[in-house]
Design a protein around this motif. Structure first.
Motif, PDB file in Angstrom:
ATOM      1  N   PRO A   1      -8.480 -12.559   1.649  1.00  0.00           N
ATOM      2  CA  PRO A   1      -8.604 -13.926   2.070  1.00  0.00           C
ATOM      3  C   PRO A   1      -8.628 -14.725   0.351  1.00  0.00           C
ATOM      4  O   PRO A   1      -9.506 -14.077  -0.272  1.00  0.00           O
ATOM      5  CB  PRO A   1      -9.686 -14.294   2.706  1.00  0.00           C
ATOM      6  N   MET A   2      -8.088 -15.975   0.063  1.00  0.00           N
ATOM      7  CA  MET A   2      -8.158 -16.502  -0.882  1.00  0.00           C
ATOM      8  C   MET A   2      -9.024 -17.629  -0.828  1.00  0.00           C
ATOM      9  O   MET A   2      -9.337 -18.423  -1.909  1.00  0.00           O
ATOM     10  CB  MET A   2      -6.731 -16.897  -1.555  1.00  0.00           C
ATOM     11  N   ASN A   3      -9.458 -18.081   0.323  1.00  0.00           N
ATOM     12  CA  ASN A   3     -10.379 -19.255   0.322  1.00  0.00           C
ATOM     13  C   ASN A   3     -11.558 -18.809   1.144  1.00  0.00           C
ATOM     14  O   ASN A   3     -11.859 -19.558   2.527  1.00  0.00           O
ATOM     15  CB  ASN A   3      -9.427 -20.288   1.142  1.00  0.00           C
ATOM     16  N   ARG A   4     -12.294 -18.012   0.864  1.00  0.00           N
ATOM     17  CA  ARG A   4     -13.661 -17.592   1.520  1.00  0.00           C
ATOM     18  C   ARG A   4     -14.579 -18.899   1.489  1.00  0.00           C
ATOM     19  O   ARG A   4     -14.512 -19.652   0.753  1.00  0.00           O
ATOM     20  CB  ARG A   4     -14.249 -16.615   0.723  1.00  0.00           C
TER      21      ARG A   4
ATOM     22  N   VAL B   1      -1.434 -10.827  -0.623  1.00  0.00           N
ATOM     23  CA  VAL B   1      -0.997  -9.275  -0.136  1.00  0.00           C
ATOM     24  C   VAL B   1      -1.058  -8.745  -1.479  1.00  0.00           C
ATOM     25  O   VAL B   1       0.126  -9.054  -2.173  1.00  0.00           O
ATOM     26  CB  VAL B   1       0.069  -9.155   0.703  1.00  0.00           C
ATOM     27  N   THR B   2      -1.524  -7.559  -1.876  1.00  0.00           N
ATOM     28  CA  THR B   2      -1.398  -7.090  -2.945  1.00  0.00           C
ATOM     29  C   THR B   2      -1.086  -5.443  -2.447  1.00  0.00           C
ATOM     30  O   THR B   2      -1.436  -4.717  -1.727  1.00  0.00           O
ATOM     31  CB  THR B   2      -2.737  -6.609  -3.841  1.00  0.00           C
ATOM     32  N   ALA B   3       0.347  -5.140  -3.145  1.00  0.00           N
ATOM     33  CA  ALA B   3       1.093  -3.987  -2.784  1.00  0.00           C
ATOM     34  C   ALA B   3       1.416  -3.232  -3.871  1.00  0.00           C
ATOM     35  O   ALA B   3       1.872  -3.762  -5.015  1.00  0.00           O
ATOM     36  CB  ALA B   3       2.490  -4.233  -1.963  1.00  0.00           C
ATOM     37  N   ASN B   4       1.050  -1.910  -3.977  1.00  0.00           N
ATOM     38  CA  ASN B   4       1.381  -0.913  -5.002  1.00  0.00           C
ATOM     39  C   ASN B   4       2.494  -0.026  -4.649  1.00  0.00           C
ATOM     40  O   ASN B   4       2.652   0.647  -3.469  1.00  0.00           O
ATOM     41  CB  ASN B   4       0.332  -0.057  -5.399  1.00  0.00           C
ATOM     42  N   LEU B   5       3.565   0.107  -5.509  1.00  0.00           N
ATOM     43  CA  LEU B   5       4.562   0.953  -5.111  1.00  0.00           C
ATOM     44  C   LEU B   5       4.983   1.780  -6.329  1.00  0.00           C
ATOM     45  O   LEU B   5       4.527   1.614  -7.389  1.00  0.00           O
ATOM     46  CB  LEU B   5       5.956   0.096  -4.547  1.00  0.00           C
ATOM     47  N   ARG B   6       5.826   2.753  -5.987  1.00  0.00           N
ATOM     48  CA  ARG B   6       6.390   3.419  -7.110  1.00  0.00           C
ATOM     49  C   ARG B   6       7.213   2.585  -8.059  1.00  0.00           C
ATOM     50  O   ARG B   6       8.043   1.935  -7.718  1.00  0.00           O
ATOM     51  CB  ARG B   6       7.203   4.707  -6.731  1.00  0.00           C
ATOM     52  N   GLN B   7       7.348   2.958  -9.466  1.00  0.00           N
ATOM     53  CA  GLN B   7       8.083   2.244 -10.327  1.00  0.00           C
ATOM     54  C   GLN B   7       9.651   2.361 -10.127  1.00  0.00           C
ATOM     55  O   GLN B   7       9.890   3.692  -9.727  1.00  0.00           O
ATOM     56  CB  GLN B   7       7.742   2.889 -12.006  1.00  0.00           C
TER      57      GLN B   7
ATOM     58  N   LEU C   1       3.584  -3.594  -9.129  1.00  0.00           N
ATOM     59  CA  LEU C   1       2.475  -4.097  -8.527  1.00  0.00           C
ATOM     60  C   LEU C   1       3.086  -5.420  -7.928  1.00  0.00           C
ATOM     61  O   LEU C   1       3.779  -6.342  -8.789  1.00  0.00           O
ATOM     62  CB  LEU C   1       1.375  -4.478  -9.514  1.00  0.00           C
ATOM     63  N   ILE C   2       2.854  -5.852  -6.724  1.00  0.00           N
ATOM     64  CA  ILE C   2       3.490  -7.095  -6.105  1.00  0.00           C
ATOM     65  C   ILE C   2       2.157  -7.912  -5.464  1.00  0.00           C
ATOM     66  O   ILE C   2       1.236  -7.232  -4.932  1.00  0.00           O
ATOM     67  CB  ILE C   2       4.495  -6.754  -4.863  1.00  0.00           C
ATOM     68  N   GLY C   3       2.188  -9.186  -5.652  1.00  0.00           N
ATOM     69  CA  GLY C   3       1.192 -10.040  -5.077  1.00  0.00           C
ATOM     70  C   GLY C   3       1.957 -11.201  -4.703  1.00  0.00           C
ATOM     71  O   GLY C   3       2.522 -12.048  -5.222  1.00  0.00           O
ATOM     72  N   SER C   4       1.744 -11.210  -3.029  1.00  0.00           N
ATOM     73  CA  SER C   4       2.373 -12.458  -2.274  1.00  0.00           C
ATOM     74  C   SER C   4       1.152 -13.067  -1.731  1.00  0.00           C
ATOM     75  O   SER C   4       0.317 -12.484  -0.989  1.00  0.00           O
ATOM     76  CB  SER C   4       3.335 -11.871  -1.414  1.00  0.00           C
ATOM     77  N   ALA C   5       1.421 -14.397  -1.634  1.00  0.00           N
ATOM     78  CA  ALA C   5       0.523 -15.282  -1.042  1.00  0.00           C
ATOM     79  C   ALA C   5       1.176 -16.088   0.099  1.00  0.00           C
ATOM     80  O   ALA C   5       2.420 -16.231   0.190  1.00  0.00           O
ATOM     81  CB  ALA C   5       0.177 -16.233  -1.993  1.00  0.00           C
ATOM     82  N   PHE C   6       0.405 -16.232   1.376  1.00  0.00           N
ATOM     83  CA  PHE C   6       0.927 -16.409   2.525  1.00  0.00           C
ATOM     84  C   PHE C   6      -0.045 -17.551   2.997  1.00  0.00           C
ATOM     85  O   PHE C   6      -1.342 -17.327   2.964  1.00  0.00           O
ATOM     86  CB  PHE C   6       1.308 -15.393   3.512  1.00  0.00           C
TER      87      PHE C   6
END
Length: 257
Positions: free
Chosen positions: A162-165, A174-180, A222-227
């Motif tokens: 959450p971004m608004n605690r 959402v933070t997602a880690n994937l192979r380069q 590294l992916i950072g997606s906000a919803f």
């Protein structure tokens, strides 16, 4: 007294309208400054109905300003007389939608606002804009190219925070880690699938995509997606529907955790 045929009702109506307008004009004054006496009769020439515009013959009609009688000169030369307050006179001014449609056809007039009340209501500018915006909406998961191969080893880990605690949790990242080197559409799909799994556990049916950031760090993508989450389906160019998105994630072989 002769009953006026129904075919001349529109002629009578037009004559009466012309006379009414003429009666609104001020009368010229006499030499002594007093206004002239009201004329005993008003005369009007109108196009006979039932003919094409430009080809109609003129019919003369006179209305008595004292007795209230209407004198109509028929095409055969005869004169029809009636009282304005008589049943025939009242019937002569009874205008139906069919009469207006006939007048429209004869004189090429537009009576759409008078006789077309049953037509569908025209959409407002706001409704048109919302429809145009909705037409631009895309599925929650982007369409992958046919040559892309989804390999489970590409997905390392993902988390939702959450971004608004301190308030109702409706904005998350959402933070997602994937192979380069993983395709950007696959990376975004992984983040969206992770959100769908988290949303199902928390009873949230919808999530609207706000933004996505992408970077490479320590040999990883590294992916950072906000919803923004909601209980009702929101407007948005890309909206995540939890159950539908989870089914699509399973079909593509993309993990939701």
């Amino acid at each position: 007294m002769t009953t006026v045929p129904r075919s001349i009702h529109l002629t009578v109506m037009a004559a009466f309208g012309a006379v009414a307008l003429a009666g609104c004009e001020p009368l010229a004054a006499t030499p002594d400054g007093r206004p002239k006496a009201k004329p005993a009769q008003m005369v009007a020439q109108v196009a006979a109905p039932g003919q094409k515009a430009g080809d109609a013959t003129l019919t003369r009609a006179r209305i008595s300003t004292k007795s209230g009688e209407i004198l109509i000169l028929e095409e055969d030369g005869s004169v029809t007389t009636m009282d304005l307050d008589s049943p025939e006179g009242q019937d002569a001014f009874t205008i139906s939608e069919a009469d207006l449609a006939a007048l429209n056809a004869n004189l090429d007039l537009d009576f759409g606002g008078l006789v077309a009340a049953s037509l569908p209501k025209e959409k407002t500018a706001q409704e048109k804009a919302l429809e145009a915006f909705a037409a631009r909406s895309e599925p929650a998961l982007p369409t992958l190219r046919e040559d892309l191969v989804v390999d489970p080893a590409q997905f390392i880990a993902a988390k939702v925070e959450p971004m608004n605690r301190g308030r109702a949790t409706d904005l998350v990242e959402v933070t997602a880690n994937l192979r380069q080197g993983v395709d950007a559409d696959i990376a975004f799909s992984y983040a969206t699938c992770a959100l769908a799994g988290w949303a199902k556990e928390n009873g949230t049916p919808y999530g609207r995509h706000i933004r996505t950031l992408q970077a490479e760090r320590n040999g990883k993508l590294l992916i950072g997606s906000a919803f923004i989450l909601s209980q009702d389906k929101p407007l948005g160019l890309r909206v995540m529907e939890t159950e539908e998105t989870l089914r699509e994630c399973r079909a593509r072989g993309i993990p939701a955790a």
